[in-house]
Design an enzyme around this catalytic site. Structure first.
Site, short mmCIF file in Angstrom:
data_model
loop_
_atom_site.label_atom_id
_atom_site.label_comp_id
_atom_site.label_asym_id
_atom_site.label_seq_id
_atom_site.Cartn_x
_atom_site.Cartn_y
_atom_site.Cartn_z
N CYS A 222 -6.56 3.98 -3.22
CA CYS A 222 -6.40 2.53 -3.01
C CYS A 222 -7.45 1.67 -3.69
CB CYS A 222 -6.37 2.23 -1.52
SG CYS A 222 -5.05 3.02 -0.62
N ASP B 59 0.83 -1.21 0.00
CA ASP B 59 0.00 0.00 0.00
C ASP B 59 0.86 1.26 0.00
OD1 ASP B 59 -2.30 1.71 0.44
OD2 ASP B 59 -3.26 -0.01 1.40
N HIS C 271 -9.93 -3.53 -1.73
CA HIS C 271 -9.80 -2.33 -0.91
C HIS C 271 -9.87 -2.65 0.58
CE1 HIS C 271 -11.31 1.39 1.17
NE2 HIS C 271 -10.14 1.75 0.72
#
Length: 494
Positions: free
Chosen positions: A75, A36, A134
């Protein structure tokens, strides 16, 4: 007797040939690692002040993509694009809810919901651990809610796991502090960084590594081809990592941004005031477009980001070592993918959510036993949507769903750029296009200017001055190519 011996030799030869053929056709495993907020802030990308030896080693012996761009700098939407192989074509596709709204409630169809589903259809055992879609743990629920049993990707996984540890839920773990609290439980009265006096398992990503290692041992015993995806949280905010990774750096020597100022000749609407970052209410300073944070605080924040990268690098090193211990490294394709970039004070922004190079360019590394993947720097411009067809290509799986992306295997093998190399990205009511020499961005808004052009000749990636006005000829030449990437997502102005 000689005749019988000759027949025997022929049978042995045929048997060996058949065995060799079966080995050749053995399906490769895939270890897909999502990280991430990982921009190209690694030693492998020439950032020699970053301590990332394990990722660097995989990059050195594999294919390092030096020009990989995501479709959306947030994201959930970035992951929707890579999983489906499709660029955004409607507003929900640039939202973190893209997967929930577009995939989670759909019935299973012959057309796969994601490329992972396609692997499963082809006989792979698919395992998800951590943040791949997600959701922090793959389940659909809000930040402060209890986990549901509803999967974000209902048909992609044979198995799905997550260990939330002392934080109890996936979203609590995502915003975890070492003492078991999290951003939600502390009502955002937290700092955006922490050097925890703990070991690797004192934060959630260490628990994710342990789960993945345990699962690899099971998959080895099962003997069937597998696709395992492992999603790590860091270096996403908060920049929390065990202190030993902070201790790898001398904060005074950490370089500051080479581009800390607002670019010339743009509207401030092209940037943002670092709202996500400023949610961490106990930070020593607030970031904003009206003022820069101090150099000392900028170094502190960059220190936290680098420590978080080093922490994840150690986890990836453990996974790779386990692959070798289990003798799985000889038939496993390893992919390391950053879901987007991040401004570390660049253009006066702390965060993602822009159409600038810092937010759109991210890490992509592929390491496998294929000869064409060995020690390659792939300079071609590629997009996240290209990963879907490329992985199917590498594994010999038929693609039954058309995608916007194209396999980049030819780029790895020959390293010859196409004449029309381009990456498209979408956000903030705008479309941005990256070519070899330029970034051209068009915004659908009232605030002027709506066209931005940045020069990337000779590797200049600062994007500190919009040169569109004085280069109308270049804009005119590039605009038809940008319009090819206009999916109709933005049809009205703000």
């Amino acid at each position: 007797m000689l005749k019988k011996f000759a027949v025997l030799l022929l049978l042995i030869s045929l048997g060996n040939s058949s065995q060799l053929s079966a080995q050749t056709k053995e399906k490769p495993n895939v270890l897909f690692i999502c990280v991430d907020d990982l921009r190209t802030e690694l030693g492998a990308y020439g950032k020699h002040y970053v301590k990332s030896p394990n990722i660097d080693a995989l990059a050195k012996s594999g294919a390092l993509f030096t020009n990989h761009y995501v479709q959306v700098p947030t994201c959930g939407a970035s992951r929707h694009a890579i999983l489906t192989g499709m660029r955004p074509s409607k507003p929900i596709h640039i939202s973190n809810n893209a997967i929930v709204e577009e995939i989670s409630d759909q019935p299973e169809k012959s057309v796969p919901e994601t490329f992972i589903h396609r692997f499963k259809q082809d006989g792979y055992h698919t395992v998800g651990i951590g943040k791949i879609s997600h959701s922090a743990d793959g389940l659909v629920y809000g930040y402060e809610e209890q986990p549901s049993t509803k999967r974000e990707l209902p048909y992609s996984w044979s198995e799905m796991f997550f260990d939330p540890g002392k934080w109890k839920t996936g979203w609590n773990a995502f915003f975890a502090y070492e003492n078991g609290e999290n951003r939600q439980s502390l009502r955002k009265q937290v700092k955006p960084y922490e050097a925890g006096e703990t070991n690797d398992q004192g934060y959630p990503d260490g628990l994710t590594t342990n789960l993945a290692i345990s699962k690899l041992k099971e998959l080895k015993k099962n003997g069937e081809p597998f696709f395992m995806a492992v999603g790590f949280f860091k270096p996403h905010l908060p920049f929390n990592a065990p202190k030993k990774y902070w201790d790898l750096y001398d904060e005074d020597k950490i370089p500051l941004s080479s581009n800390p100022d607002i670019p010339k000749n743009i509207s401030l609407k092209s940037l943002h005031a670092s709202g996500e970052f400023n949610q961490y209410a106990l930070g020593e300073e607030k970031a904003g477009l009206d003022t820069q944070v101090s150099d000392a605080y900028a170094r502190k924040l960059r220190h936290g980001y680098l420590a978080s990268i080093s922490y994840i690098d150690a986890q990836i090193g453990k996974l790779y070592q386990e692959l070798k211990n289990l003798d799985l490294d000889k038939n496993t394709i390893i992919v390391i993918w950053g879901d987007h970039g991040w401004h570390l004070g660049d253009q006066r922004v702390w965060g993602k959510h822009t159409l600038f190079e810092n937010a759109l360019k991210s890490t992509l590394i592929i390491n496998s036993t294929l000869p064409q993947h060995k020690a390659k720097k792939v300079r071609a411009i590629v997009e996240s949507v290209d990963i879907y067809p490329s992985l199917l290509d590498m594994c010999g799986i038929d693609q039954i769903k058309p995608t916007d992306g194209e396999s980049f295997e030819k780029h790895i093998k020959y390293n010859i750029p196409d004449t029309e190399e381009v990456a498209y990205s979408y956000f903030k009511n705008g479309i941005s296009m990256r070519t070899k020499n330029y970034r051209l961005t068009k915004y659908f808004r009232d605030d002027q200017p709506v066209i931005e052009l940045y020069d990337h000749h000779k590797g200049n990636a600062k994007e500190d001055k919009n040169i569109a006005k004085e280069n109308s000829g270049i804009v005119k030449e590039l605009m038809p190519l940008l319009e090819k990437g206009d999916t109709g997502i933005f049809t009205v102005t703000e």
